[in-house]
Design an enzyme around this catalytic site. Structure first.
Site, short mmCIF file in Angstrom:
data_model
loop_
_atom_site.label_atom_id
_atom_site.label_comp_id
_atom_site.label_asym_id
_atom_site.label_seq_id
_atom_site.Cartn_x
_atom_site.Cartn_y
_atom_site.Cartn_z
CE LYS A 22 30.23 36.68 -32.42
NZ LYS A 22 30.95 37.46 -31.39
CG ASP A 49 29.93 41.41 -34.44
OD1 ASP A 49 30.00 42.65 -34.31
OD2 ASP A 49 30.41 40.60 -33.61
CG ASN A 92 34.01 46.09 -30.32
OD1 ASN A 92 35.17 45.66 -30.42
ND2 ASN A 92 33.43 46.31 -29.16
CB SER A 169 40.43 30.53 -29.48
OG SER A 169 39.14 31.05 -29.76
CB SER A 196 37.77 30.01 -26.68
OG SER A 196 37.79 30.99 -25.69
CG ASP A 314 31.10 34.65 -26.24
OD1 ASP A 314 31.94 35.27 -25.56
OD2 ASP A 314 31.09 34.64 -27.48
CE LYS A 341 36.25 36.79 -25.09
NZ LYS A 341 35.88 35.81 -26.07
CD GLU A 342 32.04 41.77 -27.60
OE1 GLU A 342 32.81 41.17 -26.81
OE2 GLU A 342 31.45 41.19 -28.54
NE ARG A 345 31.67 40.26 -23.12
CZ ARG A 345 31.44 39.50 -24.18
NH1 ARG A 345 31.92 38.27 -24.24
NH2 ARG A 345 30.72 39.96 -25.18
CG HIS A 390 26.67 41.47 -27.99
ND1 HIS A 390 26.58 40.30 -28.68
CD2 HIS A 390 27.97 41.56 -27.61
CE1 HIS A 390 27.77 39.73 -28.73
NE2 HIS A 390 28.62 40.47 -28.10
NE ARG A 391 28.26 36.73 -26.54
CZ ARG A 391 27.36 36.32 -27.44
NH1 ARG A 391 26.09 36.21 -27.10
NH2 ARG A 391 27.73 36.02 -28.66
CE LYS A 415 30.63 43.21 -31.03
NZ LYS A 415 31.20 41.95 -31.41
#
Ligand code: DC
Length: 646
Positions: A22, A49, A92, A169, A196, A314, A341-342, A345, A390-391, A415
């Site tokens: 990605k 994405d 997103n 980052s 990151s 991630d 994040k999304e 988390r 997604h993760r 995503k």
């Protein structure tokens, strides 16, 4: 609600060719669009994405052509987008939002950048401040410091710009990617710790591929001299996604292996390949070549570790679920960025890991997971929630090495990895199922229980669940015709099956569910769609290693459509009535043949005429008429079929 039910897996092995990265895909697209010349990008990730980035480039007037097979041709606009006025919706996609913000702010034009509601909660103030220092005209259209953003032509000047590095980052990456467009020298100074870092490396490497070299002083100062312009490298290929690799590498480490991922390896530019080092630290066997990595489970099992995840934010999520299979606690540090994040988390992972039975401690920037014994992991009856992340959906699928799992709203994987669950199924050996369906009193129960005993597998008498539901509804004073009421009873059914016992709400039910009136009730409640839906996952969680033999009406068609062996067991109605009569007499339950015959006919009729999951032989099920077969002959036939390769 939307969900996917994943069976428990016994082992995993095989080769996975991963979709494109990605991070690289969106950077390549953006720089190809800004470059002088035409670029052919091969192996582009096709996901939500990247679709958002493609939409944005389209809205900006960039010509992008799909060549098929994940290849795209992008006609560069030499630093000046054809459309100077546009409204861009970036969903997103953080990689698209942050980089486009910087690029549009430094190229000039009237733009509005919006995203989904969560995108509007993700901070961007540090980047906006930095761009304002360079003379860009940006306004936050909602809350200050957050998207959506309005961008107008500013009077961009060079010089020194300071940006905080501790939130994302992507702010630094965005500034770096945009800097060559300003036409003058820009020096970016990072304030505070930079998180990151490997993603900044990806940015610098991508810029270099497009002809722009950045002078740098460690991670503190980055200078892009004036006169630098992006030039197309002609053609370039996107590496496979190293974060996506993490799920499969972890699978190899917890489920036997070897699992090999192709497309990323020791020569990858992506920092997330270092996830393999974390697995190695946990004890996994890891081998790697220039563009592949392979993992296997260690003979003594994995061990918990304490690790700073700052450089693999991630892939670190995958460590959190891998930790369920380790001896001792695993502590993930340096993950403060997870909060923006999304979803948050840290909170989300903690909450879902607890549902599986892990003890979790969380802090501002750490997560400590203390797993129970693997046998004590539980499958939450309402499933794992995914928070549109997604993760979360992907990393929790690893828990299927211990338990069958329902994952809610699994579509979020689009995503970055739209066909993730299909790919997972290809390397996972799922717990096998023998599905035996057939009419009442066909002998399914006896045959299924004996086949299960012969194989040492688990046994599911799905009819018992409908009978228990009817009994529990009656006890609660709920009419069998009250669909909502009975479905609620089914959803909360407090039942424990033991070796020779069945307990409902803590009380032994004995033969109460075998009485004829409850048989009639079971048949009635089984015709209600919401009752069937409420019992679906409850049946699927019986699919435990080493295997399951399930009997019912819709085992092969609805509950376990992927069963390896499907049998439709039947006998003439006369023979079935006689068998049922014998069975009842043995249990001391008074009965006579004629009403039984009549009742079976009516029940057959009701079970086969109902609109949901009607009783019928599935086209992929094998017919076994037992009218003239003994129990032993029938069992042998089912066992013989189960040994045939599917
Ligand atoms: O197999 P049994 O007689 O115990 O089933 C009781 C009732 O439940 C029967 O009327 C059919 C229904 N049933 C069903 O609809 N689907 C199943 N998988 C199992 C049973």
């Amino acid at each position: 609600m939307n969900y996917i039910d994943l069976p428990e897996i016994i082992s995993a092995s095989g080769v996975v060719r991963l979709p494109g990265s990605k991070s690289l895909s969106n950077r390549f697209l953006l720089l190809a669009a800004l470059a002088d010349g035409t670029t052919e990008i091969r192996g582009l990730l096709e996901s939500d994405d990247t679709a958002r980035m493609l939409d944005a480039l389209n809205a900006l007037g960039v010509h992008v052509e799909s060549l098929g097979e994940h290849a795209y041709r992008v006609v560069g606009c030499a630093g000046r987008f054809p459309n100077r006025r546009a409204e861009l919706f970036v969903g997103n996609a953080g990689t698209a939002f942050r980089s486009l913000t910087a690029v549009l702010a430094l190229t000039g034009g009237d733009y509005v950048l919006t995203g989904v509601a969560r995108m509007h909660e993700r901070p961007i103030g540090d980047l906006v401040d930095a761009l304002r220092q360079l003379g860009a005209d940006i306004s936050c259209l909602g809350n200050e410091g957050f998207p959506p953003l309005g961008i107008r032509p500013g009077s961009v000047r060079g010089g020194i710009v300071r940006v905080r590095g501790s939130v994302s980052s992507q702010f630094l990456s965005g500034l770096l990617l945009a800097a060559p467009l300003a036409g003058c020298e820009i020096t970016i100074e990072v304030v505070g710790e930079l998180i990151s870092k490997p993603y900044v490396d990806i940015t610098l490497a991508t810029m270099a591929r497009f002809g722009v070299l950045v002078e740098r002083d460690g991670w503190q100062r980055f200078t892009v001299t004036g006169g630098n312009v992006y030039r197309s490298p002609g053609a370039l290929s996107v590496e496979a996604d190293a974060s996506s690799a993490s799920y499969f590498l972890a699978l190899g480490a917890i489920a036997g292996g070897p699992v090999r991922v192709e497309g990323v390896g020791s020569e990858s530019v992506q920092g997330d390949v270092r996830f393999a080092d974390a697995l190695r630290a946990m004890g996994a066997e890891v081998a790697a070549g220039p563009d592949w990595i392979e993992t296997r489970s260690p003979s003594g099992g994995l061990n918990g570790i304490e690790i700073d995840c700052n450089s693999i934010p991630d892939a670190a999520m995958t460590l959190a679920t891998t930790a369920l299979f380790a001896h001792g606690a695993t502590t993930l540090r340096g993950i403060a960025s997870w909060r923006v994040k999304e979803t948050d988390r840290i909170a989300a992972m903690a909450s879902e890991l607890r549902k599986l039975g892990a003890q979790v401690d969380e802090g501002d920037d750490f997560l400590r997971i203390t797993p129970p014994a693997v046998e004590a992991l539980v499958s939450p009856s309402h499933g794992i929630d995914t928070y549109d992340d997604h993760r979360i959906a992907m990393c929790f699928s690893l828990a299927t090495k211990a338990v069958p799992l329902r994952i809610n709203d699994p579509g979020c994987v689009a995503k970055t990895f739209p066909d993730y669950f299909e790919r997972l199924a290809r390397v996972a050996e799922q717990v096998p199922v023998i599905a035996i369906d057939g009419p009442s009193a066909s002998g399914k129960g006896t045959i299924a229980a004996r086949v299960a005993a012969a194989l040492g597998w688990h046994y599911l008498d799905s009819g018992a669940l409908y009978r228990l539901t009817a009994l529990a509804a009656r006890r609660a004073g709920i009419a069998w015709t009250d669909e909502g009421g009975v479905a609620a009873v089914a959803a909360e059914l407090d039942v424990v099956f033991g070796e020779n016992s069945t307990r409902l709400a803590g009380e032994e039910v004995g033969d109460a569910i075998r009485h004829e009136d409850i048989s009639v009730g079971a048949s009635q409640v089984a015709a209600l769609p919401s009752v069937r839906a409420a019992l679906l996952f409850r049946q699927r969680i019986f699919r435990r290693a080493p295997g399951l033999v399930a009997d019912g009406r819709d085992m092969g068609s609805v509950v376990f459509p992927d069963a390896q062996t499907k049998v439709f067991l039947t006998a003439s109605v006369q023979v079935r009535a006689e068998r049922r009569y014998k069975q009842l007499m043995e249990k001391g339950i008074p009965a006579s043949i004629l009403p039984l015959l009549q009742d079976l006919r009516e029940r057959d009729e009701r079970d086969s005429q109902r609109s949901v999951a009607p009783l019928r032989q599935n086209e992929d099920a094998r017919l076994l008429d037992t009218s003239n077969l003994t129990i032993a002959e029938t069992v042998d036939q089912v066992l013989a079929w189960s040994r045939e390769p599917s």
